[in-house]
Motif scaffolding. Sequence first.
Motif, short mmCIF file in Angstrom:
data_model
loop_
_atom_site.label_atom_id
_atom_site.label_comp_id
_atom_site.label_asym_id
_atom_site.label_seq_id
_atom_site.Cartn_x
_atom_site.Cartn_y
_atom_site.Cartn_z
N GLU A 97 -5.29 1.20 1.06
CA GLU A 97 -5.68 1.21 -0.35
C GLU A 97 -7.19 1.35 -0.49
O GLU A 97 -7.68 2.01 -1.42
CB GLU A 97 -5.21 -0.08 -1.04
CG GLU A 97 -3.72 -0.14 -1.30
CD GLU A 97 -3.34 -1.26 -2.24
OE1 GLU A 97 -2.43 -1.06 -3.05
OE2 GLU A 97 -3.96 -2.36 -2.16
N CYS A 98 -7.92 0.74 0.41
CA CYS A 98 -9.38 0.86 0.40
C CYS A 98 -9.80 2.32 0.54
O CYS A 98 -10.63 2.84 -0.22
CB CYS A 98 -9.97 0.01 1.53
SG CYS A 98 -11.77 -0.16 1.48
N ARG A 115 -8.83 -7.69 -1.77
CA ARG A 115 -7.59 -6.92 -1.72
C ARG A 115 -7.76 -5.67 -0.86
O ARG A 115 -6.94 -5.36 0.00
CB ARG A 115 -7.15 -6.51 -3.13
CG ARG A 115 -5.99 -5.51 -3.11
CD ARG A 115 -5.56 -5.07 -4.49
NE ARG A 115 -4.48 -4.09 -4.39
CZ ARG A 115 -3.48 -4.02 -5.25
NH1 ARG A 115 -3.41 -4.84 -6.27
NH2 ARG A 115 -2.56 -3.10 -5.08
N PHE A 116 -8.85 -4.93 -1.10
CA PHE A 116 -9.03 -3.66 -0.41
C PHE A 116 -9.29 -3.84 1.08
O PHE A 116 -8.84 -3.03 1.89
CB PHE A 116 -10.16 -2.87 -1.07
CG PHE A 116 -9.85 -2.42 -2.47
CD1 PHE A 116 -8.69 -1.73 -2.75
CD2 PHE A 116 -10.70 -2.71 -3.52
CE1 PHE A 116 -8.38 -1.33 -4.02
CE2 PHE A 116 -10.41 -2.32 -4.81
CZ PHE A 116 -9.24 -1.62 -5.06
N CYS A 126 -14.96 0.56 3.99
CA CYS A 126 -13.57 0.40 4.46
C CYS A 126 -13.50 0.36 5.99
O CYS A 126 -12.65 -0.32 6.56
CB CYS A 126 -12.70 1.53 3.93
SG CYS A 126 -12.58 1.62 2.14
N TRP A 167 -14.10 -1.88 -6.67
CA TRP A 167 -14.36 -2.30 -5.29
C TRP A 167 -15.01 -3.68 -5.25
O TRP A 167 -14.56 -4.58 -4.54
CB TRP A 167 -15.25 -1.27 -4.58
CG TRP A 167 -16.02 -1.83 -3.42
CD1 TRP A 167 -17.34 -2.19 -3.41
CD2 TRP A 167 -15.52 -2.15 -2.12
NE1 TRP A 167 -17.69 -2.70 -2.18
CE2 TRP A 167 -16.58 -2.68 -1.37
CE3 TRP A 167 -14.27 -2.03 -1.51
CZ2 TRP A 167 -16.45 -3.09 -0.06
CZ3 TRP A 167 -14.14 -2.44 -0.20
CH2 TRP A 167 -15.20 -2.95 0.52
N HIS A 224 0.83 -1.21 0.00
CA HIS A 224 0.00 0.00 0.00
C HIS A 224 0.86 1.25 0.00
O HIS A 224 0.43 2.31 -0.48
CB HIS A 224 -0.97 0.01 1.20
CG HIS A 224 -0.34 0.32 2.52
ND1 HIS A 224 -0.01 -0.64 3.45
CD2 HIS A 224 0.04 1.51 3.09
CE1 HIS A 224 0.52 -0.09 4.51
NE2 HIS A 224 0.56 1.22 4.32
N ARG A 264 -6.41 -1.82 4.10
CA ARG A 264 -7.34 -0.70 4.36
C ARG A 264 -6.83 0.64 3.82
O ARG A 264 -7.63 1.44 3.33
CB ARG A 264 -7.64 -0.59 5.86
CG ARG A 264 -8.23 -1.85 6.47
CD ARG A 264 -9.68 -2.08 6.08
NE ARG A 264 -10.12 -3.42 6.42
CZ ARG A 264 -11.38 -3.78 6.64
NH1 ARG A 264 -12.34 -2.89 6.54
NH2 ARG A 264 -11.68 -5.04 6.92
N LEU A 268 -8.96 4.37 -2.59
CA LEU A 268 -9.99 4.21 -3.62
C LEU A 268 -11.21 5.06 -3.28
O LEU A 268 -11.77 5.74 -4.15
CB LEU A 268 -10.38 2.74 -3.75
CG LEU A 268 -11.51 2.45 -4.74
CD1 LEU A 268 -11.06 2.74 -6.17
CD2 LEU A 268 -11.99 1.00 -4.61
N SER A 280 -5.64 -2.11 -8.78
CA SER A 280 -5.24 -1.31 -7.62
C SER A 280 -5.92 0.06 -7.72
O SER A 280 -6.40 0.44 -8.79
CB SER A 280 -3.71 -1.14 -7.59
OG SER A 280 -3.27 -0.57 -8.81
N PRO A 281 -5.97 0.85 -6.64
CA PRO A 281 -6.68 2.13 -6.68
C PRO A 281 -6.16 3.08 -7.77
O PRO A 281 -6.94 3.79 -8.39
CB PRO A 281 -6.43 2.72 -5.29
CG PRO A 281 -6.20 1.54 -4.42
CD PRO A 281 -5.49 0.54 -5.28
N LYS A 316 -12.64 -6.75 -3.83
CA LYS A 316 -12.98 -6.43 -2.45
C LYS A 316 -11.98 -7.03 -1.46
O LYS A 316 -11.61 -6.39 -0.47
CB LYS A 316 -14.39 -6.95 -2.16
CG LYS A 316 -15.02 -6.43 -0.89
CD LYS A 316 -16.42 -7.01 -0.72
CE LYS A 316 -17.35 -6.58 -1.82
NZ LYS A 316 -18.73 -7.11 -1.61
#
Length: 579
Positions: free
Chosen positions: A550-551, A543-544, A571, A537, A425, A548, A554, A512-513, A541
């Motif tokens: 990266e979540c 991955r994110f 998130c 997303w 991240h 967190r 995004l 990825s974001p 989901k």
Amino acid sequence: MKTLRFIKYILGLSIAGLFVSNTAYAKTFCSMTLNSNDEINTFALALSKQGFDFVELVPQNKDPRWFQQACASGIKCDVLLISGHFGGLFFGEGTSQTIDIAQMEKASCDNSCPGILKNPKEVFLMGCNTLASQARDHRTIDQYLNVLLNDGIPLDFAEQVVASRYSQQGFSLEKRFASIFPETPKLYGFFSTGPLGKYAAPILNRYLKNVGNYNTHLDTISNSPNTALLNAFKGQAFRETIPQKAVPPEARGLYCALRSNDKSIQSAALTRIAQENKVTTYFDSLASQLSYGDSIAGQIDQATKQIISKSLAKIKANNSQLVTIQHDVMQVASSLGLMDPITRDFQVRMLLDQAYAQNMNYAKVRQICGIIRDEPGFQNMTFTRLQELSKRSPYFMLTLSCYSEINNDIRDFLFSKIASPDKEHERTIALYVMKPFWNESDMDFLSMVLKTTDPVLRTRIFISAKKVLSQYRYSLLNAPGLPACVFNAESRMDYSLGKEWSCLSENQPNLSPDICDYFAGRNPDPENADDMRWYCWSNNKQRFLNSRPECYLLAETFKIRGNQMKNIWNCSNRDIYGY
């Protein structure tokens, strides 16, 4: 009155137009349904047969300018119902649209939405705390703050709402809505936690049966309490407010004058509230309008400045734990010439140090971000401090996207995370943060990291540094899959929505974001662009939720506020399995 109006209308028609429907003068019942439709369905079922026309102002699409478009339509509402969760803005679980109380305040003071904000005879504000005073209820300040944060509302915004609800400065939420609807005889809402729509609807149904003819009810509305409605909602923290009693016209005039873009009007109002010792009362109006570099110091005399300075000191002391309110005090003080740039810079550093020392969760990071954005050119980081803070919180690096400029320490730190991150991240955030800051002097570093044999990473570096690498796209993106998708997108003369969507669907494991935002950012339709982000997303989901930071990154890229709030909620609240 109704008969006279009908006669005048008939006299203005040709003979061919004499056959007029009985519903020609139907009253207009407007609604902004941002969550449950239980309340509006109840009104529609009861009143449609009485000749009311029902108009839903919130469209089915996700156009973020829906409120401005509704205002511009010229519609005149006789009744307005706003239903949704409320925390400084109305929002819902099943819709992406929101309406911010500040938007409504501006439109009301500018008189740009009279048909919706000034014409109604009744306004139903069906959300918690919509007509709250500043009296304490069953929740503490911290508890209410956490409720707002859990809904995805940013900490800086949440602290301002909490101040309106519980502090003794600024207008209460009740008075803010009274100022928004100054000519409406009656506002109805809740002074604390209100019932969900499915529980409010049967109460409204019983009330409407009791009222009978609602046309007559509206035509004969007075300042007398609506006892039928108040009794129906007894025990539900329900309140009735008469706007001109809650906020007399003179007080509302000052409220709007302080929000004016005309500096002479603003400074005259400011002088008056200082002379009347009401700076604390109108603080939210000052804080919403006065910002860094927006000085009216030359139009305020020294005696007035001294009065204001004492009031600001009290407000700051009373809100020692609310970082955003303290920063608002600095903003106002600076714009009025009560704080020189050196002192301001020092106090901002102290304030941020206070924030860094607290629990640096995502909400705190967003608050820090808001302060940095309001301080153009501000720099407070060394390489050593960046390392220390990034180890303390996995979310800290997100604050680096908020600087308008980055110094060499931040640049070197980001380079280290792109080249050799401790966690993935960190690289993702570093690539995202660096996007506007790459220049030709960075080519040596880019040449080094682009030697990677991973074509996806090479593509992500290209996306980040596109403005200096564009001419090398053929050699950098000469690989199948995601690299080819980006190469074709960059080489295409015309935007192709279908091909860009195909790139997402064909490269799900690599979403990825930064990659998601690349394709969404190219999409000219903000609603469809956010749909791309939702696709990322939904299809990545796991991955994110395992990463967190990266979540949240995004979530920050969403352009429609309701979408952003929903993904922040995801998130913050979903477990690693998505539940």
